[in-house]
Write a protein that holds these residues in place. Structure first.
Motif, PDB file in Angstrom:
ATOM      1  N   VAL A  39       4.680   4.302  -4.212  1.00 11.00           N
ATOM      2  CA  VAL A  39       3.844   3.113  -4.044  1.00 11.00           C
ATOM      3  C   VAL A  39       2.409   3.519  -3.768  1.00 11.00           C
ATOM      4  O   VAL A  39       1.458   2.972  -4.350  1.00 11.00           O
ATOM      5  CB  VAL A  39       4.386   2.228  -2.903  1.00 11.00           C
ATOM      6  N   VAL A  40       2.226   4.492  -2.885  1.00 10.76           N
ATOM      7  CA  VAL A  40       0.889   4.955  -2.525  1.00 10.76           C
ATOM      8  C   VAL A  40       0.170   5.518  -3.737  1.00 10.76           C
ATOM      9  O   VAL A  40      -1.009   5.223  -3.991  1.00 10.76           O
ATOM     10  CB  VAL A  40       0.979   5.995  -1.394  1.00 10.76           C
ATOM     11  N   GLN A  41       0.868   6.334  -4.509  1.00 12.27           N
ATOM     12  CA  GLN A  41       0.253   6.947  -5.696  1.00 12.27           C
ATOM     13  C   GLN A  41      -0.111   5.902  -6.742  1.00 12.27           C
ATOM     14  O   GLN A  41      -1.169   5.965  -7.377  1.00 12.27           O
ATOM     15  CB  GLN A  41       1.201   7.988  -6.279  1.00 12.27           C
ATOM     16  N   ALA A  42       0.755   4.913  -6.931  1.00 12.88           N
ATOM     17  CA  ALA A  42       0.469   3.867  -7.901  1.00 12.88           C
ATOM     18  C   ALA A  42      -0.763   3.061  -7.489  1.00 12.88           C
ATOM     19  O   ALA A  42      -1.630   2.763  -8.313  1.00 12.88           O
ATOM     20  CB  ALA A  42       1.679   2.953  -8.052  1.00 12.88           C
ATOM     21  N   THR A  43      -0.846   2.723  -6.204  1.00 14.27           N
ATOM     22  CA  THR A  43      -2.001   1.966  -5.721  1.00 14.27           C
ATOM     23  C   THR A  43      -3.280   2.764  -5.900  1.00 14.27           C
ATOM     24  O   THR A  43      -4.313   2.219  -6.326  1.00 14.27           O
ATOM     25  CB  THR A  43      -1.807   1.600  -4.236  1.00 14.27           C
ATOM     26  N   ALA A  44      -3.236   4.046  -5.590  1.00 13.10           N
ATOM     27  CA  ALA A  44      -4.416   4.902  -5.750  1.00 13.10           C
ATOM     28  C   ALA A  44      -4.862   4.989  -7.200  1.00 13.10           C
ATOM     29  O   ALA A  44      -6.053   5.146  -7.488  1.00 13.10           O
ATOM     30  CB  ALA A  44      -4.122   6.299  -5.202  1.00 13.10           C
TER      31      ALA A  44
ATOM     32  N   GLY B 127      -4.663   2.526  -9.264  1.00 12.46           N
ATOM     33  CA  GLY B 127      -5.008   1.199  -9.721  1.00 12.46           C
ATOM     34  C   GLY B 127      -3.863   0.447 -10.361  1.00 12.46           C
ATOM     35  O   GLY B 127      -4.087  -0.534 -11.079  1.00 12.46           O
ATOM     36  N   GLU B 128      -2.642   0.887 -10.100  1.00 10.59           N
ATOM     37  CA  GLU B 128      -1.466   0.241 -10.665  1.00 10.59           C
ATOM     38  C   GLU B 128      -0.745  -0.555  -9.582  1.00 10.59           C
ATOM     39  O   GLU B 128      -0.846  -0.248  -8.401  1.00 10.59           O
ATOM     40  CB  GLU B 128      -0.523   1.295 -11.255  1.00 10.59           C
ATOM     41  N   GLU B 129      -0.001  -1.566  -9.994  1.00  8.15           N
ATOM     42  CA  GLU B 129       0.760  -2.381  -9.053  1.00  8.15           C
ATOM     43  C   GLU B 129       2.243  -2.083  -9.206  1.00  8.15           C
ATOM     44  O   GLU B 129       2.815  -2.309 -10.270  1.00  8.15           O
ATOM     45  CB  GLU B 129       0.499  -3.869  -9.268  1.00  8.15           C
ATOM     46  N   THR B 130       2.849  -1.573  -8.161  1.00  3.98           N
ATOM     47  CA  THR B 130       4.278  -1.297  -8.175  1.00  3.98           C
ATOM     48  C   THR B 130       5.055  -2.597  -8.317  1.00  3.98           C
ATOM     49  O   THR B 130       4.757  -3.566  -7.620  1.00  3.98           O
ATOM     50  CB  THR B 130       4.695  -0.594  -6.877  1.00  3.98           C
ATOM     51  N   PRO B 131       6.029  -2.657  -9.218  1.00  2.00           N
ATOM     52  CA  PRO B 131       6.831  -3.882  -9.330  1.00  2.00           C
ATOM     53  C   PRO B 131       7.444  -4.258  -7.983  1.00  2.00           C
ATOM     54  O   PRO B 131       7.793  -3.398  -7.173  1.00  2.00           O
ATOM     55  CB  PRO B 131       7.910  -3.504 -10.350  1.00  2.00           C
ATOM     56  N   MET B 132       7.565  -5.552  -7.744  1.00  4.13           N
ATOM     57  CA  MET B 132       8.040  -6.033  -6.450  1.00  4.13           C
ATOM     58  C   MET B 132       9.397  -5.436  -6.077  1.00  4.13           C
ATOM     59  O   MET B 132       9.659  -5.135  -4.915  1.00  4.13           O
ATOM     60  CB  MET B 132       8.105  -7.560  -6.453  1.00  4.13           C
ATOM     61  N   GLU B 133      10.269  -5.251  -7.086  1.00  6.31           N
ATOM     62  CA  GLU B 133      11.603  -4.726  -6.796  1.00  6.31           C
ATOM     63  C   GLU B 133      11.579  -3.263  -6.375  1.00  6.31           C
ATOM     64  O   GLU B 133      12.591  -2.748  -5.880  1.00  6.31           O
ATOM     65  CB  GLU B 133      12.518  -4.916  -8.006  1.00  6.31           C
ATOM     66  N   ARG B 134      10.437  -2.591  -6.534  1.00  6.34           N
ATOM     67  CA  ARG B 134      10.325  -1.205  -6.091  1.00  6.34           C
ATOM     68  C   ARG B 134       9.647  -1.093  -4.728  1.00  6.34           C
ATOM     69  O   ARG B 134       9.520  -0.005  -4.184  1.00  6.34           O
ATOM     70  CB  ARG B 134       9.531  -0.378  -7.117  1.00  6.34           C
ATOM     71  N   MET B 135       9.213  -2.222  -4.166  1.00  5.45           N
ATOM     72  CA  MET B 135       8.652  -2.199  -2.828  1.00  5.45           C
ATOM     73  C   MET B 135       9.797  -2.130  -1.809  1.00  5.45           C
ATOM     74  O   MET B 135      10.952  -2.397  -2.132  1.00  5.45           O
ATOM     75  CB  MET B 135       7.795  -3.445  -2.593  1.00  5.45           C
TER      76      MET B 135
ATOM     77  N   CYS C  82       4.816   4.618   7.380  1.00  7.85           N
ATOM     78  CA  CYS C  82       4.582   3.184   7.534  1.00  7.85           C
ATOM     79  C   CYS C  82       3.099   2.880   7.360  1.00  7.85           C
ATOM     80  O   CYS C  82       2.725   1.904   6.683  1.00  7.85           O
ATOM     81  CB  CYS C  82       5.081   2.726   8.900  1.00  7.85           C
ATOM     82  N   HIS C  83       2.249   3.685   7.960  1.00  9.72           N
ATOM     83  CA  HIS C  83       0.807   3.521   7.791  1.00  9.72           C
ATOM     84  C   HIS C  83       0.427   3.581   6.321  1.00  9.72           C
ATOM     85  O   HIS C  83      -0.297   2.718   5.808  1.00  9.72           O
ATOM     86  CB  HIS C  83       0.064   4.607   8.572  1.00  9.72           C
ATOM     87  N   ASP C  84       0.917   4.580   5.628  1.00 11.58           N
ATOM     88  CA  ASP C  84       0.548   4.759   4.219  1.00 11.58           C
ATOM     89  C   ASP C  84       1.006   3.568   3.381  1.00 11.58           C
ATOM     90  O   ASP C  84       0.285   3.101   2.487  1.00 11.58           O
ATOM     91  CB  ASP C  84       1.159   6.050   3.661  1.00 11.58           C
ATOM     92  N   TYR C  85       2.198   3.064   3.679  1.00 13.00           N
ATOM     93  CA  TYR C  85       2.735   1.924   2.938  1.00 13.00           C
ATOM     94  C   TYR C  85       1.897   0.669   3.203  1.00 13.00           C
ATOM     95  O   TYR C  85       1.531  -0.053   2.265  1.00 13.00           O
ATOM     96  CB  TYR C  85       4.185   1.693   3.354  1.00 13.00           C
ATOM     97  N   VAL C  86       1.573   0.415   4.470  1.00  6.16           N
ATOM     98  CA  VAL C  86       0.799  -0.773   4.822  1.00  6.16           C
ATOM     99  C   VAL C  86      -0.585  -0.725   4.194  1.00  6.16           C
ATOM    100  O   VAL C  86      -1.070  -1.721   3.627  1.00  6.16           O
ATOM    101  CB  VAL C  86       0.706  -0.906   6.357  1.00  6.16           C
ATOM    102  N   VAL C  87      -1.243   0.414   4.263  1.00  5.20           N
ATOM    103  CA  VAL C  87      -2.587   0.538   3.695  1.00  5.20           C
ATOM    104  C   VAL C  87      -2.563   0.309   2.186  1.00  5.20           C
ATOM    105  O   VAL C  87      -3.503  -0.247   1.615  1.00  5.20           O
ATOM    106  CB  VAL C  87      -3.183   1.919   4.049  1.00  5.20           C
ATOM    107  N   SER C  88      -1.468   0.693   1.537  1.00  5.01           N
ATOM    108  CA  SER C  88      -1.361   0.535   0.086  1.00  5.01           C
ATOM    109  C   SER C  88      -0.917  -0.865  -0.331  1.00  5.01           C
ATOM    110  O   SER C  88      -1.199  -1.285  -1.455  1.00  5.01           O
ATOM    111  CB  SER C  88      -0.370   1.561  -0.478  1.00  5.01           C
TER     112      SER C  88
END
Length: 390
Positions: free
Chosen positions: A102-107, A109-117, A169-175
């Motif tokens: 998730v972090v890498q995708a956000t960095a 500029g991509e949006e992780t599909p909701m089912e992968r969150m 958790c921090h990394d996930y929230v920030v992303s």
């Protein structure tokens, strides 16, 4: 917590209690709340949302559990709270690769599909579970950062015990903080909810101040918290008060959490004052608090945990009389066994919808551990907990 002293030897009456209130039953309910929470705590450390309710049994939420753990921590049971935080750290560590994706995708500029969150609830053993639910939600992840930092500071626990989970958790929230998601009530997935943003702000500011993160993460936490606060003040205020989600003028019973405990607004900030007033005007009836005006879940009853949340805020604002009213109202809803439900069918907003939920899921969740945890928090704010263990 305000200083207290017995009104008379072994009287059980905090000095802050209203005149004539013996408080013996209120103190006993605090003891019972601790017992209910700890006797149902799973060997893994998880707090089941409700041990008997058909849709909650066998599952734990970060959201419910974080407030439950705060109540237990205030009660003085550091070991039970430690075990809960251990469980969450394990849940997050087991999903480290998923979080990094998730972090890498956000960095990028991509949006992780909701089912992968990350999911919203987990089995008591920490698995995802096989029953579909209203995923995804981010509030619980911010709440846990706040809860673990607050607990560790209170009891002098070394946060390095949970560093691996905190960093993930921090990394996930920030992303993920900026994305629409389901709210506290697992509704309106298309919206950006002010109470969710408040929880994320509270978690990031608490963990940034705790000294457990490296400099880079600390800086990102503070920067993200600032962005969240600016967004809420720019788009989440109407009529002078916070709103249910960005762009509406409706209120929600969860909004006081943005003030206490999450600190997005100071207690005496004019927007905070107006928010408490709006929630009280629209949702508070005789000390019991509704979720929101359009609520149809079990007919839209009054929720004990929201009564405690508004009471907590009122106590922090010096409105102790109103806070005591909320505490006494909650206590009056206890069963003969001292168990607190999720909601009660008084002053229903949509009584025509109650039966459909009874048919679908059975009686209202009783006990709800989150209700018991919030009762302990408000009891502590009003000075009752020292009377429990003295």
């Amino acid at each position: 917590m305000p200083p207290t002293s017995p009104a008379g030897e072994d009287s059980g009456v905090p000095a802050s209690a209203p005149a004539g209130d013996t408080s013996a039953d209120l103190v006993e309910l605090a003891r019972r709340s601790h017992q209910v929470i700890t006797e149902h705590q799973h060997p893994s450390g998880a707090y089941p949302a409700s041990p008997t309710f058909s849709a909650y049994r066998g599952f734990a939420w970060f959201r419910d559990g974080s407030f439950t753990a705060e109540g237990i921590s205030r009660y003085g049971d550091a070991e039970s709270a430690n075990r809960f935080h251990d469980w969450i750290c394990g849940v997050l560590s087991a999903r480290g690769e998923q979080i990094r994706e998730v972090v890498q995708a956000t960095a990028a500029g991509e949006e992780t599909p909701m089912e992968r969150m990350l999911p919203t609830r987990f089995t008591l053993d920490g698995d995802d579970g096989s029953v579909p639910w209203w995923d995804f939600q981010t509030d619980g992840y911010g709440m846990w950062l706040w809860a673990v930092a607050t607990h560790a500071k209170r009891h002098g626990v070394d946060l390095s015990r949970w560093r691996a989970g905190i960093e993930l958790c921090h990394d996930y929230v920030v992303s993920a903080w900026h994305r629409p998601c389901y709210d506290w009530w697992e509704e309106n997935v298309e919206q950006r909810h002010v109470s969710t943003l408040g929880a994320l702000y509270g978690g990031l500011t608490a963990i940034a101040a705790a000294g457990v993160l490296d400099d880079e993460r600390t800086s990102r936490a503070a920067q993200t918290a600032g962005e969240i606060r600016k967004l809420v003040l720019d788009e989440g205020v109407s009529g002078g008060h916070l709103t249910k989600w960005l762009g509406t003028d409706a209120v929600d019973g969860s909004l006081p959490a943005c003030i206490v405990p999450f600190g997005l607004l100071d207690v005496d900030d004019p927007i905070a004052v107006a928010t408490r007033a709006a929630v009280a005007r629209d949702l508070d009836v005789d000390g019991g608090v509704h979720r929101f005006r359009a609520d149809v879940f079990y007919g839209g009853g009054q929720w004990l945990l929201l009564a405690a949340l508004l009471g907590w805020n009122r106590a922090a604002a010096g409105e102790t009389g109103a806070a005591w009213q909320h505490l006494r109202w909650i206590a009056a809803q206890a069963t003969d066994d001292g168990e607190l439900p999720e909601q009660v069918p008084d002053h229903l907003l949509a009584p025509e919808h109650r039966q459909e939920w009874l048919d679908r899921w059975g009686p209202v969740a009783t006990p709800l551990l989150w209700s018991h945890g919030m009762y302990l928090i408000l009891a502590d704010e009003l000075g009752l907990l020292p009377e429990v263990t003295r």
